[in-house]
Write a protein that holds these residues in place. Sequence first.
Motif, PDB file in Angstrom:
ATOM      1  N   LEU A  30       8.121  55.326   0.530  1.00 44.15           N
ATOM      2  CA  LEU A  30       8.550  56.239   1.591  1.00 44.15           C
ATOM      3  C   LEU A  30       7.351  56.912   2.245  1.00 44.15           C
ATOM      4  O   LEU A  30       7.338  57.127   3.459  1.00 44.15           O
ATOM      5  CB  LEU A  30       9.493  57.296   1.011  1.00 44.15           C
ATOM      6  N   PHE A  31       6.332  57.229   1.441  1.00 41.09           N
ATOM      7  CA  PHE A  31       5.122  57.831   2.010  1.00 41.09           C
ATOM      8  C   PHE A  31       4.446  56.863   2.966  1.00 41.09           C
ATOM      9  O   PHE A  31       4.032  57.230   4.067  1.00 41.09           O
ATOM     10  CB  PHE A  31       4.166  58.227   0.885  1.00 41.09           C
ATOM     11  N   GLY A  32       4.337  55.577   2.550  1.00 43.41           N
ATOM     12  CA  GLY A  32       3.725  54.573   3.417  1.00 43.41           C
ATOM     13  C   GLY A  32       4.514  54.361   4.691  1.00 43.41           C
ATOM     14  O   GLY A  32       3.949  54.290   5.789  1.00 43.41           O
ATOM     15  N   LEU A  33       5.843  54.252   4.559  1.00 46.12           N
ATOM     16  CA  LEU A  33       6.678  54.063   5.741  1.00 46.12           C
ATOM     17  C   LEU A  33       6.610  55.276   6.664  1.00 46.12           C
ATOM     18  O   LEU A  33       6.603  55.134   7.890  1.00 46.12           O
ATOM     19  CB  LEU A  33       8.127  53.805   5.313  1.00 46.12           C
ATOM     20  N   GLY A  34       6.561  56.465   6.072  1.00 45.68           N
ATOM     21  CA  GLY A  34       6.455  57.668   6.882  1.00 45.68           C
ATOM     22  C   GLY A  34       5.142  57.727   7.646  1.00 45.68           C
ATOM     23  O   GLY A  34       5.114  58.117   8.819  1.00 45.68           O
ATOM     24  N   PHE A  35       4.068  57.314   7.003  1.00 45.17           N
ATOM     25  CA  PHE A  35       2.759  57.298   7.658  1.00 45.17           C
ATOM     26  C   PHE A  35       2.758  56.326   8.827  1.00 45.17           C
ATOM     27  O   PHE A  35       2.304  56.652   9.934  1.00 45.17           O
ATOM     28  CB  PHE A  35       1.680  56.921   6.645  1.00 45.17           C
ATOM     29  N   VAL A  36       3.283  55.097   8.591  1.00 47.17           N
ATOM     30  CA  VAL A  36       3.348  54.090   9.654  1.00 47.17           C
ATOM     31  C   VAL A  36       4.258  54.561  10.786  1.00 47.17           C
ATOM     32  O   VAL A  36       3.947  54.409  11.978  1.00 47.17           O
ATOM     33  CB  VAL A  36       3.834  52.741   9.087  1.00 47.17           C
ATOM     34  N   GLY A  37       5.391  55.150  10.410  1.00 46.11           N
ATOM     35  CA  GLY A  37       6.320  55.619  11.433  1.00 46.11           C
ATOM     36  C   GLY A  37       5.747  56.734  12.284  1.00 46.11           C
ATOM     37  O   GLY A  37       5.946  56.767  13.509  1.00 46.11           O
ATOM     38  N   LEU A  38       4.990  57.648  11.642  1.00 43.40           N
ATOM     39  CA  LEU A  38       4.453  58.797  12.360  1.00 43.40           C
ATOM     40  C   LEU A  38       3.293  58.430  13.264  1.00 43.40           C
ATOM     41  O   LEU A  38       3.181  58.938  14.388  1.00 43.40           O
ATOM     42  CB  LEU A  38       4.025  59.868  11.354  1.00 43.40           C
ATOM     43  N   PHE A  40       2.262  55.117  14.110  1.00 39.82           N
ATOM     44  CA  PHE A  40       2.329  53.856  14.848  1.00 39.82           C
ATOM     45  C   PHE A  40       3.626  53.724  15.634  1.00 39.82           C
ATOM     46  O   PHE A  40       3.616  53.615  16.867  1.00 39.82           O
ATOM     47  CB  PHE A  40       2.181  52.661  13.900  1.00 39.82           C
ATOM     48  N   ILE A  41       4.751  53.759  14.940  1.00 35.39           N
ATOM     49  CA  ILE A  41       6.031  53.541  15.622  1.00 35.39           C
ATOM     50  C   ILE A  41       6.332  54.661  16.609  1.00 35.39           C
ATOM     51  O   ILE A  41       6.712  54.399  17.762  1.00 35.39           O
ATOM     52  CB  ILE A  41       7.169  53.401  14.588  1.00 35.39           C
ATOM     53  N   LEU A  42       6.156  55.910  16.201  1.00 30.07           N
ATOM     54  CA  LEU A  42       6.439  57.035  17.088  1.00 30.07           C
ATOM     55  C   LEU A  42       5.563  57.026  18.338  1.00 30.07           C
ATOM     56  O   LEU A  42       6.072  57.194  19.455  1.00 30.07           O
ATOM     57  CB  LEU A  42       6.293  58.346  16.324  1.00 30.07           C
ATOM     58  N   PRO A  43       4.234  56.827  18.225  1.00 36.59           N
ATOM     59  CA  PRO A  43       3.426  56.755  19.451  1.00 36.59           C
ATOM     60  C   PRO A  43       3.849  55.636  20.384  1.00 36.59           C
ATOM     61  O   PRO A  43       3.842  55.814  21.610  1.00 36.59           O
ATOM     62  CB  PRO A  43       2.006  56.514  18.913  1.00 36.59           C
ATOM     63  N   VAL A  44       4.221  54.472  19.820  1.00 33.55           N
ATOM     64  CA  VAL A  44       4.673  53.368  20.675  1.00 33.55           C
ATOM     65  C   VAL A  44       5.971  53.745  21.386  1.00 33.55           C
ATOM     66  O   VAL A  44       6.150  53.467  22.588  1.00 33.55           O
ATOM     67  CB  VAL A  44       4.862  52.081  19.840  1.00 33.55           C
ATOM     68  N   LEU A  45       6.877  54.395  20.669  1.00 36.15           N
ATOM     69  CA  LEU A  45       8.132  54.822  21.286  1.00 36.15           C
ATOM     70  C   LEU A  45       7.893  55.854  22.393  1.00 36.15           C
ATOM     71  O   LEU A  45       8.591  55.860  23.414  1.00 36.15           O
ATOM     72  CB  LEU A  45       9.074  55.394  20.224  1.00 36.15           C
ATOM     73  N   LEU A  46       6.904  56.704  22.192  1.00 33.21           N
ATOM     74  CA  LEU A  46       6.582  57.705  23.205  1.00 33.21           C
ATOM     75  C   LEU A  46       5.997  57.067  24.462  1.00 33.21           C
ATOM     76  O   LEU A  46       6.082  57.640  25.558  1.00 33.21           O
ATOM     77  CB  LEU A  46       5.606  58.737  22.640  1.00 33.21           C
ATOM     78  N   LEU A  47       5.395  55.883  24.302  1.00 29.80           N
ATOM     79  CA  LEU A  47       4.829  55.199  25.461  1.00 29.80           C
ATOM     80  C   LEU A  47       5.900  54.615  26.373  1.00 29.80           C
ATOM     81  O   LEU A  47       5.659  54.425  27.569  1.00 29.80           O
ATOM     82  CB  LEU A  47       3.903  54.066  24.997  1.00 29.80           C
ATOM     83  N   ILE A  48       7.069  54.320  25.822  1.00 36.31           N
ATOM     84  CA  ILE A  48       8.117  53.666  26.610  1.00 36.31           C
ATOM     85  C   ILE A  48       8.567  54.526  27.787  1.00 36.31           C
ATOM     86  O   ILE A  48       8.534  54.076  28.938  1.00 36.31           O
ATOM     87  CB  ILE A  48       9.300  53.267  25.713  1.00 36.31           C
ATOM     88  N   PRO A  49       9.016  55.784  27.574  1.00 39.78           N
ATOM     89  CA  PRO A  49       9.406  56.589  28.745  1.00 39.78           C
ATOM     90  C   PRO A  49       8.242  56.870  29.684  1.00 39.78           C
ATOM     91  O   PRO A  49       8.422  56.985  30.894  1.00 39.78           O
ATOM     92  CB  PRO A  49       9.947  57.881  28.120  1.00 39.78           C
ATOM     93  N   GLU A  50       7.018  56.954  29.111  1.00 39.71           N
ATOM     94  CA  GLU A  50       5.845  57.186  29.954  1.00 39.71           C
ATOM     95  C   GLU A  50       5.593  55.996  30.862  1.00 39.71           C
ATOM     96  O   GLU A  50       5.234  56.138  32.032  1.00 39.71           O
ATOM     97  CB  GLU A  50       4.620  57.451  29.079  1.00 39.71           C
ATOM     98  N   SER A  51       5.792  54.784  30.329  1.00 39.16           N
ATOM     99  CA  SER A  51       5.541  53.582  31.123  1.00 39.16           C
ATOM    100  C   SER A  51       6.631  53.344  32.159  1.00 39.16           C
ATOM    101  O   SER A  51       6.372  52.793  33.228  1.00 39.16           O
ATOM    102  CB  SER A  51       5.437  52.368  30.200  1.00 39.16           C
TER     103      SER A  51
END
Length: 287
Positions: A30-38, A40-51
């Motif tokens: 869970l720690f590893g998944l949380g790190f990746v999610g925070l 990597f995944i979250l920044p990529v998701l934030l790029l979608i509305p920006e793009s």
Amino acid sequence: MSVERGGLGRLTHVIGEGLEGRVANRHLALFGLGFVGLFFILPVLLLIPESLALDSSTPFESYLRAMDGIYVDAFVRSFLFGVVTTAVTLALAYMLSYFLAFSTDRVRTAMTLIIVPLWIAYIVRYFGILLFLSPAGPLADLTGIETGLLFTTPAVIIGLANVYLPFAVLPIYNSLNAIDDELVDASRVLGAGKWHTIAKVIFPLSLPGLVAAGLIVFILAAGSFLGPAVLGGPKQTMIANVIAQAFLSNFNIQFASALAIVYTVLLVGTLLVFNTVFDLQEALGNI
């Protein structure tokens, strides 16, 4: 000094006893998944509305622009450089790993020489290759020949392969080292020559390490920024360089975000196709 070490040892022992039974494998996962999610995944998701720029009059303009010829060329060039670099790196890494696994007893010394470059910043290593290939560099001084490799595609491939070679050697060596010696001996006892044993026994058993190494090197090489920036010219520009220019030089956040999203989708799609040929979960699980 001994008192400090003793105190540190007692402290770690107390912490270990306190965590024993409280931290399970699922907590670490869970720690590893949380790190990746925070990060990597979250920044990529934030790029979608920006793009998409939905609040503007032309919400999909950045994606339409990303389909222009020069940007498509950058995407294609990035993936081609990634494929070529992966092929060159795997060939070198396999030969080196085979030597470490079957032909030398000084594995620790050799591994140290392989791992030490990872402690050196990428920019320093790329500039070292730049100096080595330059007309006034050591290669020209030793051979008396100006290779003309600098700021060309071969220079970028050489630089990428050099920098990412340790990432390929480690999984391949681990896979080769895990092969039971009795299988190799049995093949030779039954009359198979060295090359036949490699082709029929060693290579198939080391395939998981080869697949894992290829995956790692391809992802790193296809998204490289410093390699083409230091060793290449305008014709060697990769998509990471284009994204950096759009964001840092032109201050076009929407277009840079669109390019990043398109690249991420293409990369994930490539990995899914790769997974249909090689079972990545099984390959990575056998390392």
